[in-house]
Motif scaffolding. Structure first.
Motif, PDB file in Angstrom:
ATOM      1  N   LEU A   1      25.240  58.238  30.745  1.00 21.02           N
ATOM      2  CA  LEU A   1      26.327  57.009  30.798  1.00 21.02           C
ATOM      3  C   LEU A   1      26.274  56.424  31.966  1.00 21.02           C
ATOM      4  O   LEU A   1      26.230  56.650  33.005  1.00 21.02           O
ATOM      5  N   HIS A   2      26.335  55.070  31.878  1.00 18.14           N
ATOM      6  CA  HIS A   2      26.418  53.974  33.155  1.00 18.14           C
ATOM      7  C   HIS A   2      28.116  53.592  32.696  1.00 18.14           C
ATOM      8  O   HIS A   2      28.455  53.550  31.354  1.00 18.14           O
ATOM      9  N   VAL A   3      28.784  53.579  33.396  1.00 17.85           N
ATOM     10  CA  VAL A   3      30.264  52.946  33.371  1.00 17.85           C
ATOM     11  C   VAL A   3      30.532  51.459  34.311  1.00 17.85           C
ATOM     12  O   VAL A   3      29.982  51.601  35.376  1.00 17.85           O
ATOM     13  N   LEU A   4      31.461  50.838  33.842  1.00 17.57           N
ATOM     14  CA  LEU A   4      31.849  49.825  34.260  1.00 17.57           C
ATOM     15  C   LEU A   4      33.264  49.973  34.918  1.00 17.57           C
ATOM     16  O   LEU A   4      34.173  49.930  33.943  1.00 17.57           O
ATOM     17  N   ILE A   5      33.545  49.823  36.112  1.00 19.73           N
ATOM     18  CA  ILE A   5      34.847  49.732  36.762  1.00 19.73           C
ATOM     19  C   ILE A   5      35.407  48.236  37.012  1.00 19.73           C
ATOM     20  O   ILE A   5      34.764  47.558  37.504  1.00 19.73           O
ATOM     21  N   GLU A   6      36.586  48.004  36.382  1.00 22.48           N
ATOM     22  CA  GLU A   6      37.124  46.584  36.119  1.00 22.48           C
ATOM     23  C   GLU A   6      38.297  46.592  36.711  1.00 22.48           C
ATOM     24  O   GLU A   6      38.987  45.152  36.557  1.00 22.48           O
ATOM     25  N   SER A   7      39.269  47.624  37.207  1.00 23.85           N
ATOM     26  CA  SER A   7      40.455  47.272  37.465  1.00 23.85           C
ATOM     27  C   SER A   7      40.866  48.241  38.698  1.00 23.85           C
ATOM     28  O   SER A   7      39.929  48.988  39.428  1.00 23.85           O
TER      29      SER A   7
ATOM     30  N   PHE B   1      30.408  47.453  38.969  1.00 21.51           N
ATOM     31  CA  PHE B   1      31.665  46.806  39.330  1.00 21.51           C
ATOM     32  C   PHE B   1      31.654  45.412  38.732  1.00 21.51           C
ATOM     33  O   PHE B   1      31.157  44.594  38.682  1.00 21.51           O
ATOM     34  N   GLY B   2      32.969  45.474  37.801  1.00 19.06           N
ATOM     35  CA  GLY B   2      33.233  44.086  37.033  1.00 19.06           C
ATOM     36  C   GLY B   2      34.144  43.516  37.874  1.00 19.06           C
ATOM     37  O   GLY B   2      35.323  43.386  38.163  1.00 19.06           O
ATOM     38  N   LEU B   3      33.602  42.379  38.540  1.00 24.61           N
ATOM     39  CA  LEU B   3      34.054  41.454  39.485  1.00 24.61           C
ATOM     40  C   LEU B   3      35.390  40.498  38.800  1.00 24.61           C
ATOM     41  O   LEU B   3      36.410  40.449  39.330  1.00 24.61           O
ATOM     42  N   MET B   4      35.046  39.818  37.736  1.00 24.42           N
ATOM     43  CA  MET B   4      35.982  39.042  37.061  1.00 24.42           C
ATOM     44  C   MET B   4      37.219  39.710  36.613  1.00 24.42           C
ATOM     45  O   MET B   4      38.212  39.128  36.673  1.00 24.42           O
ATOM     46  N   ASP B   5      36.872  40.496  35.810  1.00 22.17           N
ATOM     47  CA  ASP B   5      38.219  41.309  35.366  1.00 22.17           C
ATOM     48  C   ASP B   5      38.995  42.064  36.569  1.00 22.17           C
ATOM     49  O   ASP B   5      40.243  42.186  36.625  1.00 22.17           O
ATOM     50  N   PHE B   6      38.213  42.713  37.461  1.00 26.76           N
ATOM     51  CA  PHE B   6      39.033  43.034  38.769  1.00 26.76           C
ATOM     52  C   PHE B   6      39.717  42.071  39.314  1.00 26.76           C
ATOM     53  O   PHE B   6      41.009  42.485  39.651  1.00 26.76           O
ATOM     54  N   VAL B   7      39.341  40.783  39.580  1.00 20.41           N
ATOM     55  CA  VAL B   7      40.180  39.731  40.142  1.00 20.41           C
ATOM     56  C   VAL B   7      41.167  39.504  39.280  1.00 20.41           C
ATOM     57  O   VAL B   7      42.486  39.386  39.544  1.00 20.41           O
ATOM     58  N   SER B   8      41.019  39.251  37.905  1.00 17.16           N
ATOM     59  CA  SER B   8      42.172  38.881  36.769  1.00 17.16           C
ATOM     60  C   SER B   8      43.126  40.005  36.817  1.00 17.16           C
ATOM     61  O   SER B   8      44.525  39.544  36.494  1.00 17.16           O
ATOM     62  N   ALA B   9      42.838  41.371  37.315  1.00 17.34           N
ATOM     63  CA  ALA B   9      43.798  42.325  36.878  1.00 17.34           C
ATOM     64  C   ALA B   9      44.985  42.313  37.949  1.00 17.34           C
ATOM     65  O   ALA B   9      45.910  43.119  38.150  1.00 17.34           O
ATOM     66  N   HIS B  10      44.902  41.340  38.990  1.00 18.14           N
ATOM     67  CA  HIS B  10      45.616  41.378  40.091  1.00 18.14           C
ATOM     68  C   HIS B  10      46.858  40.281  39.929  1.00 18.14           C
ATOM     69  O   HIS B  10      47.525  39.809  40.717  1.00 18.14           O
ATOM     70  N   GLY B  11      46.797  39.659  38.738  1.00 17.89           N
ATOM     71  CA  GLY B  11      47.853  38.811  38.479  1.00 17.89           C
ATOM     72  C   GLY B  11      48.101  37.389  39.394  1.00 17.89           C
ATOM     73  O   GLY B  11      49.139  37.057  39.519  1.00 17.89           O
ATOM     74  N   GLY B  12      46.876  36.940  39.775  1.00 17.95           N
ATOM     75  CA  GLY B  12      46.878  35.843  40.659  1.00 17.95           C
ATOM     76  C   GLY B  12      46.910  36.280  42.158  1.00 17.95           C
ATOM     77  O   GLY B  12      47.181  35.370  43.126  1.00 17.95           O
TER      78      GLY B  12
END
Length: 331
Positions: A147-153, A174-185
């Motif tokens: 299993l490979h996993v993607l961490i995004e938050s 590492f999921g960059l775009m979702d990580f940035v989006s998860a910070h609410g601006g």
């Protein structure tokens, strides 16, 4: 001549286990025509380099069309089963809480487990998600598939060490775009760019945390995408930073033009390969006892580094010095 009694990987990596070795590039495609072209390119480059230098991950999630999920999963299984001998083909399924997740696992793992090099699980938040994925895989097939996993938050980053410790997990991305989006601006959009993702402290911290977790447990940290796919220079610069400054040993590609720059960026320099071969062949003659090489003392601690450097050269398709080629004949 190097001695064949003990292979370097056996004598040098057994003491600490050693990190797992995977191709340095993981190429994603989810539309049928692009999936087929990706597999064709993989086969062509296998002929060119003499080894499989990148994975092809067939996408059922963000990179795939919405609707007809069952048919798409069946296509992914069919393509995986039809790949050439020696190809490394993976699948990205939906997240564990998605309505199509178990269906993806049943169809893809149930029909193509023997041909899959791994299954990518996106949007993993905790160890519980890994356990759910492992259970779903066991339901779908009796075969073991890494299993490979993607961490995004940000919450998932906090769990990176626990996730990396699970035996079924081979790599964390590492999921960059979702990580940035998860910070609410709170993190600006510029942090999603090729340059900005290496400058914003919170993004860099997350990348380092994931890399550290992977190395702590002998897993492979895989760096996120660079969306500026028409700028190979920017892509290669990002890959070099990920490899040389942040400890990543693998990176995503989302366009065929990104594959070769990633290979170049993660490849050791020719003089480094030559030096590593000279040191290791001299060490092999001495049964891996300490040696004096150019006035510098080397022992198994440094031999381990040079062996891993040769492995990376092999993974990226570099021509190896003749004296060490036998070590990779069936490695």
């Amino acid at each position: 001549m190097t001695k064949e009694l003990v292979h370097p990987a056996q004598v040098l990596l057994d003491a600490q286990g050693g990190a797992q070795r995977l191709p340095v590039c993981d190429h994603y495609s989810g539309v049928e025509v692009r999936m087929r072209k990706s597999l064709q390119l993989q086969a062509e480059m296998m002929q060119e380099f003499g080894t499989c230098v990148f994975d092809v991950t067939l996408d059922c999630e963000d990179g795939a069309p919405v609707g007809q999920e069952a048919q798409h999963a069946k296509l992914v299984a069919e393509l995986a089963n039809g790949a050439v001998h020696g190809a490394r083909v993976a699948a990205r399924v939906h997240a564990v809480d998605h309505e199509h997740f178990q269906q993806d696992m049943d169809i893809i793992a149930g029909n193509a487990a023997e041909r899959l090099c791994h299954i990518m699980i996106p949007k993993v938040e905790s160890l519980d998600d890994v356990l759910k994925a492992e259970k779903a895989l066991q339901r779908a097939t009796g075969k073991r598939v890494p299993l490979h996993v993607l961490i995004e938050s940000p919450a998932a980053v906090q769990q990176a060490f626990d996730i990396a410790a699970h035996p079924a997990v081979q790599s964390i991305s590492f999921g960059l775009m979702d990580f940035v989006s998860a910070h609410g601006g709170a993190i600006p959009a510029s942090a999603m760019t090729a340059q900005g993702q290496f400058e914003h402290p919170m993004v860099v911290r997350a990348k380092l945390e994931i890399a550290a977790a992977c190395h702590a447990h002998g897993k492979v940290p895989s760096h996120c995408v660079v969306t500026e796919f028409k700028n190979p220079q920017a892509l290669q610069a990002c890959a070099q930073k990920a490899s040389r400054e942040l400890g990543y040993t693998r990176m995503w590609s989302i366009h065929p033009d990104q594959i070769r720059p990633i290979l170049r960026a993660f490849s050791p320099a020719e003089d480094e390969v030559k030096q590593a071969a000279q040191i290791l062949t001299a060490a092999a003659v001495q049964n891996w006892a300490p040696i004096n090489f150019g006035g510098v003392l080397h022992d198994r601690a440094s031999y381990r580094y040079f062996w891993q450097l040769l492995e990376r050269a092999h993974q990226t398709g570099q021509a190896l010095p003749v004296e060490v080629q036998s070590w990779f004949a069936s490695h």
